[in-house]
Motif scaffolding. Structure first.
Motif, PDB file in Angstrom:
ATOM      1  N   UNK A 191      -6.624  -8.845  -1.046  1.00 20.61           N
ATOM      2  CA  UNK A 191      -7.575  -8.326  -2.028  1.00 20.61           C
ATOM      3  C   UNK A 191      -8.649  -7.480  -1.344  1.00 20.61           C
ATOM      4  N   UNK A 192      -9.165  -7.956  -0.203  1.00 17.51           N
ATOM      5  CA  UNK A 192     -10.199  -7.219   0.510  1.00 17.51           C
ATOM      6  C   UNK A 192      -9.672  -5.882   1.035  1.00 17.51           C
ATOM      7  N   UNK A 193      -8.425  -5.883   1.483  1.00 16.80           N
ATOM      8  CA  UNK A 193      -7.839  -4.645   1.988  1.00 16.80           C
ATOM      9  C   UNK A 193      -7.669  -3.628   0.865  1.00 16.80           C
ATOM     10  N   UNK A 194      -7.148  -4.080  -0.286  1.00 12.73           N
ATOM     11  CA  UNK A 194      -7.003  -3.156  -1.424  1.00 12.73           C
ATOM     12  C   UNK A 194      -8.351  -2.599  -1.853  1.00 12.73           C
ATOM     13  N   UNK A 195      -9.380  -3.442  -1.812  1.00 16.83           N
ATOM     14  CA  UNK A 195     -10.709  -2.987  -2.199  1.00 16.83           C
ATOM     15  C   UNK A 195     -11.237  -1.945  -1.222  1.00 16.83           C
ATOM     16  N   UNK A 196     -11.018  -2.160   0.087  1.00 14.48           N
ATOM     17  CA  UNK A 196     -11.469  -1.196   1.087  1.00 14.48           C
ATOM     18  C   UNK A 196     -10.767   0.141   0.905  1.00 14.48           C
ATOM     19  N   UNK A 197      -9.473   0.094   0.616  1.00 16.15           N
ATOM     20  CA  UNK A 197      -8.717   1.325   0.400  1.00 16.15           C
ATOM     21  C   UNK A 197      -9.229   2.062  -0.839  1.00 16.15           C
ATOM     22  N   UNK A 198      -9.475   1.310  -1.913  1.00 20.21           N
ATOM     23  CA  UNK A 198      -9.941   1.933  -3.147  1.00 20.21           C
ATOM     24  C   UNK A 198     -11.336   2.525  -2.985  1.00 20.21           C
ATOM     25  N   UNK A 199     -12.239   1.788  -2.338  1.00 28.36           N
ATOM     26  CA  UNK A 199     -13.611   2.269  -2.168  1.00 28.36           C
ATOM     27  C   UNK A 199     -13.658   3.540  -1.325  1.00 28.36           C
ATOM     28  N   UNK A 200     -12.718   3.650  -0.366  1.00 25.97           N
ATOM     29  CA  UNK A 200     -12.692   4.848   0.487  1.00 25.97           C
ATOM     30  C   UNK A 200     -11.865   5.968  -0.125  1.00 25.97           C
ATOM     31  N   UNK A 201     -11.236   5.707  -1.278  1.00 24.96           N
ATOM     32  CA  UNK A 201     -10.386   6.712  -1.892  1.00 24.96           C
ATOM     33  C   UNK A 201      -9.200   7.087  -1.030  1.00 24.96           C
ATOM     34  N   UNK A 202      -8.586   6.083  -0.411  1.00 22.37           N
ATOM     35  CA  UNK A 202      -7.533   6.326   0.576  1.00 22.37           C
ATOM     36  C   UNK A 202      -6.144   5.949   0.081  1.00 22.37           C
ATOM     37  N   UNK A 203      -5.965   5.788  -1.206  1.00 23.60           N
ATOM     38  CA  UNK A 203      -4.671   5.349  -1.730  1.00 23.60           C
ATOM     39  C   UNK A 203      -3.515   6.259  -1.292  1.00 23.60           C
ATOM     40  N   UNK A 204      -3.786   7.565  -1.161  1.00 26.87           N
ATOM     41  CA  UNK A 204      -2.721   8.505  -0.802  1.00 26.87           C
ATOM     42  C   UNK A 204      -2.400   8.483   0.685  1.00 26.87           C
ATOM     43  N   UNK A 205      -3.248   7.822   1.475  1.00 29.86           N
ATOM     44  CA  UNK A 205      -3.086   7.856   2.922  1.00 29.86           C
ATOM     45  C   UNK A 205      -2.812   6.478   3.520  1.00 29.86           C
ATOM     46  N   UNK A 206      -2.485   5.527   2.670  1.00 24.33           N
ATOM     47  CA  UNK A 206      -2.165   4.167   3.123  1.00 24.33           C
ATOM     48  C   UNK A 206      -0.863   3.738   2.468  1.00 24.33           C
ATOM     49  N   UNK A 207       0.045   3.204   3.269  1.00 18.57           N
ATOM     50  CA  UNK A 207       1.327   2.711   2.773  1.00 18.57           C
ATOM     51  C   UNK A 207       1.481   1.246   3.200  1.00 18.57           C
ATOM     52  N   UNK A 208       1.652   0.376   2.223  1.00 19.65           N
ATOM     53  CA  UNK A 208       1.818  -1.051   2.490  1.00 19.65           C
ATOM     54  C   UNK A 208       3.295  -1.396   2.381  1.00 19.65           C
ATOM     55  N   UNK A 209       3.885  -1.841   3.477  1.00 21.54           N
ATOM     56  CA  UNK A 209       5.321  -2.096   3.527  1.00 21.54           C
ATOM     57  C   UNK A 209       5.675  -3.557   3.306  1.00 21.54           C
ATOM     58  N   UNK A 210       4.689  -4.445   3.383  1.00 22.25           N
ATOM     59  CA  UNK A 210       4.983  -5.864   3.231  1.00 22.25           C
ATOM     60  C   UNK A 210       5.697  -6.420   4.454  1.00 22.25           C
ATOM     61  N   UNK A 211       6.323  -7.548   4.272  1.00 23.37           N
ATOM     62  CA  UNK A 211       7.030  -8.193   5.379  1.00 23.37           C
ATOM     63  C   UNK A 211       8.357  -7.479   5.620  1.00 23.37           C
ATOM     64  N   UNK A 212       8.592  -7.094   6.877  1.00 24.17           N
ATOM     65  CA  UNK A 212       9.815  -6.386   7.238  1.00 24.17           C
ATOM     66  C   UNK A 212      10.410  -7.034   8.482  1.00 24.17           C
ATOM     67  N   UNK A 213      11.711  -6.809   8.764  1.00 23.58           N
ATOM     68  CA  UNK A 213      12.326  -7.380   9.968  1.00 23.58           C
ATOM     69  C   UNK A 213      11.652  -6.865  11.236  1.00 23.58           C
TER      70      UNK A 213
END
Length: 324
Positions: A191-213
């Motif tokens: 939640x804190x990470x999503x908030x930081x991304x939103x407050x900085x207007x960085x949605x287009x420059x951040x990609x969250x991949x989740x758990x990967x091998x």
């Protein structure tokens, strides 16, 4: 949840290990953790078997733990705070010695247990398990973080620094600059990470991949221009991923307090270090990488492979067996 995720395994592991000790009569037994329940299993297995037992700590066991860890469901519980120090003391006083991977933890334990031999052998990496240099790097300034977001780990400063950098270098945004994040995140940290991304207007420059091998995570790092290692509120330990990115020749930034184990080791092996609150300093590092984009892959300033560390381990184990 006590003692850790190895609960329910200790007695079965101890029985199996004890049968192996009796069959092979080793010169030494080494238990490695976390999970630190491995030490309890090894202690039971080696009891009255006439074999030397050493404890290898990859991370602190009973502490000391920074105050922020009080929020951890297990480490902050009253049960852990009451029983973990007793288990650690019993194990340390039964074993012949302790191996740590940071001088800071070694010094702390030596002061706490004056009659227990403590040695430090630095961590490293198995070079054979790393991918070759990427044939197709990410476009622009690719930044990678592969790891769990929990307790004190916070990517917020990196997000804000990337915002500053892109504001100063809009051409980097057009070239494809992006922060890619792989791994799990605890609910509050996500939640804190999503908030930081939103407050900085960085949605287009951040990609969250989740758990990967693991193989895909290493490929993610190898294709990036910068690898991020978070070590906030971890004064005595070092994330192992530091050695992987450095060994791959990827410029690496460790976000950690100056003087902490991670910060000191990062400088030793050739990584950059910035304080967690130094957003301007992180942005400056991004700018340096962007303006020096043709720079070839870096190499660690010291040998950090398992092959280089093996002689240190051999020396310790040989000394143990010789004093049997």
């Amino acid at each position: 949840a006590f003692p850790d995720e190895g609960r329910g395994w200790i007695l079965r592991a101890a029985r199996r290990a004890r049968s192996l000790i009796r069959a092979f009569r080793p010169g030494a037994v080494v238990s490695s953790g976390p999970p630190h329940s491995a030490h309890l299993a090894a202690g039971l297995a080696s009891w009255r078997c006439g074999v030397r037992w050493w404890i290898d700590l990859r991370d602190p066991w009973a502490g000391p733990l920074p105050r922020i860890w009080a929020s951890d469901p297990r480490l902050g519980s009253g049960l852990f705070r009451a029983l973990a120090p007793l288990a650690e003391r019993a194990a340390f006083q039964t074993a012949q010695g302790v191996i740590t991977n940071t001088p800071q933890l070694a010094a702390t334990l030596a002061a706490k247990y004056g009659d227990v031999p403590v040695v430090c052998i630095p961590n490293g990496v198995d070079a054979d398990c790393l991918p070759p240099p990427a044939r197709e790097p990410y476009p622009g300034l690719g930044i990678a973080y592969a790891g769990t977001l929990y307790t004190g780990r916070d990517l917020g400063p990196v997000v804000r620094a990337l915002r500053l950098f892109l504001d100063r270098h809009p051409e980097a945004a057009r070239a494809g600059a992006k922060l890619r994040v792989a791994g799990e995140a605890e609910r509050d940290h996500a939640r804190a990470f999503r908030q930081a991304v939103a407050e900085a207007g960085m949605e287009s420059y951040v990609e969250v991949l989740g758990r990967i091998p693991r193989a895909r995570a290493l490929a993610l790092i190898s294709r990036s221009r910068l690898a991020i290692v978070l070590a906030q509120h971890q004064e005595l330990q070092i994330p192992a991923k530091l050695y992987e990115s450095v060994a791959m020749g990827i410029p690496t930034l460790v976000v950690a307090p100056a003087g902490s184990a991670a910060a000191v080791e990062a400088l030793r092996v050739g990584a950059a270090v910035r304080e967690p609150a130094d957003v301007e300093g992180i942005a400056g590092l991004l700018e340096t990488l962007w303006l020096d984009g043709s720079r070839p892959p870096s190499s660690p300033g010291v040998a950090i492979t398992y092959q280089a560390i093996a002689p240190l381990v051999d020396e310790v184990l040989t000394r143990i067996c010789a004093s049997r």
